[in-house]
Design an enzyme around this catalytic site. Structure first.
Site, mmCIF file in Angstrom:
data_model
loop_
_atom_site.group_PDB
_atom_site.id
_atom_site.type_symbol
_atom_site.label_atom_id
_atom_site.label_comp_id
_atom_site.label_asym_id
_atom_site.label_seq_id
_atom_site.Cartn_x
_atom_site.Cartn_y
_atom_site.Cartn_z
ATOM 1 N N HIS A 182 0.911 -1.307 -0.054
ATOM 2 C CA HIS A 182 0.025 0.056 -0.125
ATOM 3 C C HIS A 182 0.936 1.213 0.047
ATOM 4 C CE1 HIS A 182 -4.484 1.003 1.126
ATOM 5 N NE2 HIS A 182 -4.048 1.630 0.229
ATOM 6 N N HIS B 39 4.367 1.143 4.002
ATOM 7 C CA HIS B 39 2.928 0.936 3.494
ATOM 8 C C HIS B 39 1.876 0.986 4.644
ATOM 9 C CE1 HIS B 39 2.368 -3.603 5.544
ATOM 10 N NE2 HIS B 39 2.992 -2.733 6.462
ATOM 11 N N ASP C 71 -6.523 -6.353 3.105
ATOM 12 C CA ASP C 71 -6.716 -6.670 4.376
ATOM 13 C C ASP C 71 -8.005 -6.116 4.999
ATOM 14 O OD1 ASP C 71 -6.022 -4.064 5.406
ATOM 15 O OD2 ASP C 71 -3.895 -4.626 5.781
ATOM 16 N N GLU D 221 -1.952 -5.100 -1.410
ATOM 17 C CA GLU D 221 -1.697 -5.787 -0.429
ATOM 18 C C GLU D 221 -2.131 -7.380 -0.653
ATOM 19 O OE1 GLU D 221 0.429 -5.271 1.900
ATOM 20 O OE2 GLU D 221 0.520 -2.940 2.024
#
Length: 316
Positions: free
Chosen positions: A105, A149, A238, A281
């Protein structure tokens, strides 16, 4: 906003960014190919869209070294984000819908830099819907790992090293009050204060638990519509509950279920507001037979108009 069918003349440009230099776990570099294997382009084409896969951007390899001055792999992250910025900006300039395939990310720094530059030139405000388990508003003072990230929202809001904040057309790249976060359930202690002080609008998992996904999305989409301008959706995998999406490096229990996630995506499509997208991710090294990538493709199908039955919009 996304044109509904290929005959409307807009191309969805798939832009791969195969790197994990900003993450704490290796494997995210395989994310773009996992999405291709899961049939992302073919799924969008079945829905009637024109799709062009631009292949993968190139950048430095992951040196897997310790943080320096609080940032891990700063030079490598900067190089990757600059490449992403230029690719996303070029796609927007051609009238395309850019879809960035990560990668970790940290790459959203580049994506937001390209978007913000384009929007400034078009005199159009930029709004971001950030789907994530994490607020990603860390700085070296709040991040013991130094993994970048966990810092892209802070960088976009002007907090961070000049190498990254300077990637944008201005500092900050965008007004943090125009960043709306959904699904948040993991925020570091000092980071919490910075998030509140920044003006971010955060809809955490408690809000979804209390109000349900539909009411939460009604509020979010109403807010986005009132803000106007270009809506960018940055989708960290996520965001999803790890029970349905194990293929990420930083799982956090208690995320949206399969149906909650589908409803979220369907409502974004129904709003007709989205104009660009990140998918971040996805980590096949932690997945089970590409199960998470296949789920992400299903969710993208809903994000682009797949429905159980064709139906007129309803308020029932």
């Amino acid at each position: 906003m996304i044109k509904r069918k290929a005959e409307d003349g807009q191309t969805i440009a798939l832009i791969g960014a195969p790197t994990d230099v900003g993450a704490g776990h290796r494997g995210g570099s395989m994310g773009p190919e996992a999405l291709r294997v899961a049939g992302l382009a073919e799924a969008l084409q079945r829905l009637g869209y024109r799709v062009e896969d631009r292949g993968n951007l190139a950048g430095p390899t992951n040196p897997n070294t310790a943080p320096v001055d609080g940032y891990r792999h700063l030079a490598e992250v900067t190089a990757w984000c600059a490449a992403v910025r230029d690719a996303v900006y070029a796609s927007l300039q051609q009238g395309e819908f850019p879809m960035l395939l990560g990668g970790d990310h940290c790459l959203a720094i580049g994506s937001l830099a390209g978007l913000a530059k384009h929007c400034a030139e078009q005199d159009t405000p930029l709004t971001v819907l950030w789907l994530d388990a994490h607020a990603d508003f860390n700085t070296p003072a709040t991040s013991p790992s130094g993994n970048i990230h966990g810092m892209p929202v802070a960088v976009a809001a002007g907090y961070g090293p000049d190498a990254l904040t300077g990637l944008g057309h201005a500092k900050p790249m965008m007004d943090p009050a125009r960043i709306i976060q959904l699904g948040i359930r993991s925020v570091d202690r000092i980071e919490k204060r910075m998030v509140v002080e920044s003006g971010l609008e955060v809809h955490d998992m408690r809000r979804i638990d209390e109000n349900g996904m539909r009411k939460t999305m009604d509020v979010i989409l109403g807010r986005i519509a009132s803000l106007g301008g270009h809506l960018h959706v940055s989708f960290d995998v996520d965001f999803l509950d790890p029970a349905i999406a194990p293929g990420v490096g930083t799982t956090v229990p208690g995320g949206p279920t399969y149906r909650e996630a589908q409803l979220c995506m369907e409502m974004i499509y129904d709003s007709g507001l989205m104009s660009s997208l990140d998918i971040m991710e996805l980590n096949p090294a932690y997945d089970d037979h590409n199960r998470t990538a296949a789920l992400v493709v299903e969710l993208v199908e809903s994000l682009f108009g797949e429905q159980i039955l064709s139906r007129h919009h309803s308020t029932l």
